[in-house]
Design a protein around this motif. Structure first.
Motif, PDB file in Angstrom:
ATOM      1  N   ILE A 194     -10.694  -1.745   4.901  1.00 33.16           N
ATOM      2  CA  ILE A 194     -10.016  -1.587   3.613  1.00 33.16           C
ATOM      3  C   ILE A 194      -9.828  -2.970   2.997  1.00 33.16           C
ATOM      4  N   ALA A 195     -10.358  -3.166   1.784  1.00 29.28           N
ATOM      5  CA  ALA A 195     -10.094  -4.386   1.019  1.00 29.28           C
ATOM      6  C   ALA A 195      -8.989  -4.048   0.017  1.00 29.28           C
ATOM      7  N   LEU A 196      -7.841  -4.691   0.176  1.00 24.45           N
ATOM      8  CA  LEU A 196      -6.644  -4.338  -0.585  1.00 24.45           C
ATOM      9  C   LEU A 196      -6.376  -5.392  -1.659  1.00 24.45           C
ATOM     10  N   GLU A 197      -6.623  -5.048  -2.904  1.00 25.14           N
ATOM     11  CA  GLU A 197      -6.463  -5.991  -4.002  1.00 25.14           C
ATOM     12  C   GLU A 197      -4.994  -6.374  -4.180  1.00 25.14           C
ATOM     13  N   ASN A 198      -4.744  -7.690  -4.257  1.00 23.10           N
ATOM     14  CA  ASN A 198      -3.374  -8.182  -4.381  1.00 23.10           C
ATOM     15  C   ASN A 198      -3.307  -9.359  -5.346  1.00 23.10           C
ATOM     16  N   SER A 199      -3.627  -9.083  -6.589  1.00 27.17           N
ATOM     17  CA  SER A 199      -3.502 -10.125  -7.607  1.00 27.17           C
ATOM     18  C   SER A 199      -2.372  -9.819  -8.586  1.00 27.17           C
ATOM     19  N   GLY A 200      -1.674  -8.698  -8.373  1.00 23.40           N
ATOM     20  CA  GLY A 200      -0.613  -8.289  -9.278  1.00 23.40           C
ATOM     21  C   GLY A 200       0.779  -8.554  -8.725  1.00 23.40           C
ATOM     22  N   ALA A 201       1.737  -7.755  -9.165  1.00 23.51           N
ATOM     23  CA  ALA A 201       3.132  -7.913  -8.763  1.00 23.51           C
ATOM     24  C   ALA A 201       3.347  -7.350  -7.358  1.00 23.51           C
ATOM     25  N   PRO A 202       4.356  -7.857  -6.639  1.00 28.12           N
ATOM     26  CA  PRO A 202       4.648  -7.344  -5.294  1.00 28.12           C
ATOM     27  C   PRO A 202       4.855  -5.831  -5.248  1.00 28.12           C
ATOM     28  N   ARG A 203       5.456  -5.267  -6.305  1.00 30.65           N
ATOM     29  CA  ARG A 203       5.696  -3.817  -6.301  1.00 30.65           C
ATOM     30  C   ARG A 203       4.384  -3.032  -6.287  1.00 30.65           C
ATOM     31  N   GLU A 204       3.334  -3.597  -6.872  1.00 30.20           N
ATOM     32  CA  GLU A 204       2.035  -2.941  -6.858  1.00 30.20           C
ATOM     33  C   GLU A 204       1.475  -2.913  -5.443  1.00 30.20           C
ATOM     34  N   LEU A 205       1.616  -4.023  -4.738  1.00 30.09           N
ATOM     35  CA  LEU A 205       1.162  -4.082  -3.343  1.00 30.09           C
ATOM     36  C   LEU A 205       1.984  -3.134  -2.487  1.00 30.09           C
ATOM     37  N   ALA A 206       3.283  -3.058  -2.752  1.00 30.13           N
ATOM     38  CA  ALA A 206       4.166  -2.168  -1.988  1.00 30.13           C
ATOM     39  C   ALA A 206       3.728  -0.719  -2.110  1.00 30.13           C
ATOM     40  N   MET A 207       3.327  -0.297  -3.297  1.00 26.03           N
ATOM     41  CA  MET A 207       2.882   1.075  -3.503  1.00 26.03           C
ATOM     42  C   MET A 207       1.601   1.363  -2.731  1.00 26.03           C
ATOM     43  N   LYS A 208       0.694   0.398  -2.710  1.00 22.00           N
ATOM     44  CA  LYS A 208      -0.565   0.572  -1.988  1.00 22.00           C
ATOM     45  C   LYS A 208      -0.328   0.673  -0.477  1.00 22.00           C
ATOM     46  N   ILE A 209       0.571  -0.150   0.015  1.00 24.03           N
ATOM     47  CA  ILE A 209       0.857  -0.134   1.452  1.00 24.03           C
ATOM     48  C   ILE A 209       1.584   1.144   1.847  1.00 24.03           C
ATOM     49  N   LYS A 210       2.454   1.621   0.996  1.00 25.20           N
ATOM     50  CA  LYS A 210       3.123   2.901   1.254  1.00 25.20           C
ATOM     51  C   LYS A 210       2.092   4.021   1.399  1.00 25.20           C
ATOM     52  N   PHE A 211       1.100   4.027   0.515  1.00 26.91           N
ATOM     53  CA  PHE A 211       0.057   5.046   0.569  1.00 26.91           C
ATOM     54  C   PHE A 211      -0.744   4.933   1.864  1.00 26.91           C
ATOM     55  N   ILE A 212      -1.126   3.706   2.245  1.00 25.93           N
ATOM     56  CA  ILE A 212      -1.906   3.499   3.462  1.00 25.93           C
ATOM     57  C   ILE A 212      -1.148   4.011   4.686  1.00 25.93           C
ATOM     58  N   CYS A 213       0.142   3.693   4.766  1.00 26.30           N
ATOM     59  CA  CYS A 213       0.942   4.120   5.914  1.00 26.30           C
ATOM     60  C   CYS A 213       1.044   5.635   5.988  1.00 26.30           C
ATOM     61  N   ARG A 214       1.305   6.269   4.871  1.00 22.74           N
ATOM     62  CA  ARG A 214       1.404   7.728   4.856  1.00 22.74           C
ATOM     63  C   ARG A 214       0.079   8.366   5.252  1.00 22.74           C
ATOM     64  N   PHE A 215      -1.021   7.818   4.741  1.00 15.17           N
ATOM     65  CA  PHE A 215      -2.344   8.342   5.030  1.00 15.17           C
ATOM     66  C   PHE A 215      -2.673   8.193   6.522  1.00 15.17           C
ATOM     67  N   LEU A 216      -2.415   7.009   7.082  1.00 14.25           N
ATOM     68  CA  LEU A 216      -2.728   6.778   8.488  1.00 14.25           C
ATOM     69  C   LEU A 216      -1.865   7.628   9.413  1.00 14.25           C
ATOM     70  N   LYS A 217      -0.599   7.788   9.068  1.00  7.84           N
ATOM     71  CA  LYS A 217       0.265   8.642   9.887  1.00  7.84           C
ATOM     72  C   LYS A 217      -0.252  10.075   9.894  1.00  7.84           C
ATOM     73  N   LYS A 218      -0.704  10.536   8.739  1.00  6.78           N
ATOM     74  CA  LYS A 218      -1.183  11.908   8.620  1.00  6.78           C
ATOM     75  C   LYS A 218      -2.450  12.133   9.437  1.00  6.78           C
ATOM     76  N   ILE A 219      -3.439  11.266   9.272  1.00 11.33           N
ATOM     77  CA  ILE A 219      -4.697  11.490   9.969  1.00 11.33           C
ATOM     78  C   ILE A 219      -4.593  11.169  11.458  1.00 11.33           C
ATOM     79  N   THR A 220      -3.666  10.268  11.829  1.00 14.47           N
ATOM     80  CA  THR A 220      -3.449   9.998  13.243  1.00 14.47           C
ATOM     81  C   THR A 220      -2.864  11.233  13.921  1.00 14.47           C
ATOM     82  N   ALA A 221      -1.900  11.863  13.241  1.00  6.33           N
ATOM     83  CA  ALA A 221      -1.290  13.077  13.784  1.00  6.33           C
ATOM     84  C   ALA A 221      -2.322  14.193  13.931  1.00  6.33           C
ATOM     85  N   MET A 222      -3.332  14.197  13.058  1.00  8.52           N
ATOM     86  CA  MET A 222      -4.380  15.212  13.111  1.00  8.52           C
ATOM     87  C   MET A 222      -5.510  14.842  14.058  1.00  8.52           C
TER      88      MET A 222
END
Length: 218
Positions: free
Chosen positions: A180-208
């Motif tokens: 995963i190449a995670l773009e981080n040229s914007g505000a910290p809140r933008e990065l926070a939203m992307k990381i939140k999505f990654i964590c939720r996604f990984l938790k879901k597919i790991t559980a499956m």
């Protein structure tokens, strides 16, 4: 260093290898992963603690000389960095000393944790050939002008920044090698939203049971 010799986390664990070029926001990203409930480990912090342990400290002093790396009798990390980044051979020697110890320490921390996701921030992840040790690799990305501007705001000179950049793979190669190449040229809140999505996604597919060795199973 061959990655097949090392295992970052215990079987069944989800371990993210977090990397990126200089000033890409790795420390901030690690903090954000921790806020999402992950175990966060900084390879740089582990390395710093190892530098003062007798087994490493004495070897480093013998190799580089106390006059080159000590200030008031104490190890000066800035002086050590200047010596190491001035010579690929010296940097390789130090990495060969520290990397196995760093990996063992990280493995111990992850094994003792009960977190579902662990994140290891490691600047030289690809350079050290460790990508296969992780479930998923995430590389932070930003335009070169932004990276340099951030480094200069830290107080680095352009020469210091340039020497550190030359000691790593080109940014484009890091992005290409990452899962995963995670773009981080914007505000910290933008990065926070992307990381939140990654964590939720990984938790879901790991559980499956649909993720293994960096591959998402269909």
């Amino acid at each position: 260093m061959q990655s097949r010799k090392y295992k970052i986390g215990p079987r069944g664990s989800t371990v993210i290898g977090l990397t990126g070029p200089i000033a890409s926001g790795k420390s901030l990203a690690l903090e954000l992963f921790i806020k999402e409930g992950a175990l966060g480990v900084s390879a740089d912090a582990v390395s710093a603690s190892l530098l003062t342990e007798p087994a490493c400290y004495s070897k480093i002093l013998r190799k580089f000389g106390s006059d080159k790396i000590l200030t008031n009798g104490l190890l000066d990390k800035e002086k050590l960095a200047a010596v190491v980044f001035s010579s690929p051979a010296k940097r390789k020697w130090l990495e060969s000393l520290l990397h196995p110890r760093i990996l063992r320490r990280i493995h111990s921390l992850i094994t003792k944790s009960n977190k579902k996701i662990s994140v290891v921030e490691m600047s030289l992840l690809f350079e050290a050939g460790l990508a296969e040790c992780f479930t998923v690799t995430v590389c932070l990305a930003a335009p070169e002008k932004i990276l340099e501007a951030r480094a200069l705001r830290r107080g680095w000179s352009r020469a210091q920044y340039g020497s550190r950049v030359k000691a790593q793979l080109p940014a484009a190669q890091k992005y290409a090698r990452a899962d995963i190449a995670l773009e981080n040229s914007g505000a910290p809140r933008e990065l926070a939203m992307k990381i939140k999505f990654i964590c939720r996604f990984l938790k879901k597919i790991t559980a499956m049971g649909k993720i293994r060795k960096g591959k998402i199973q269909e």
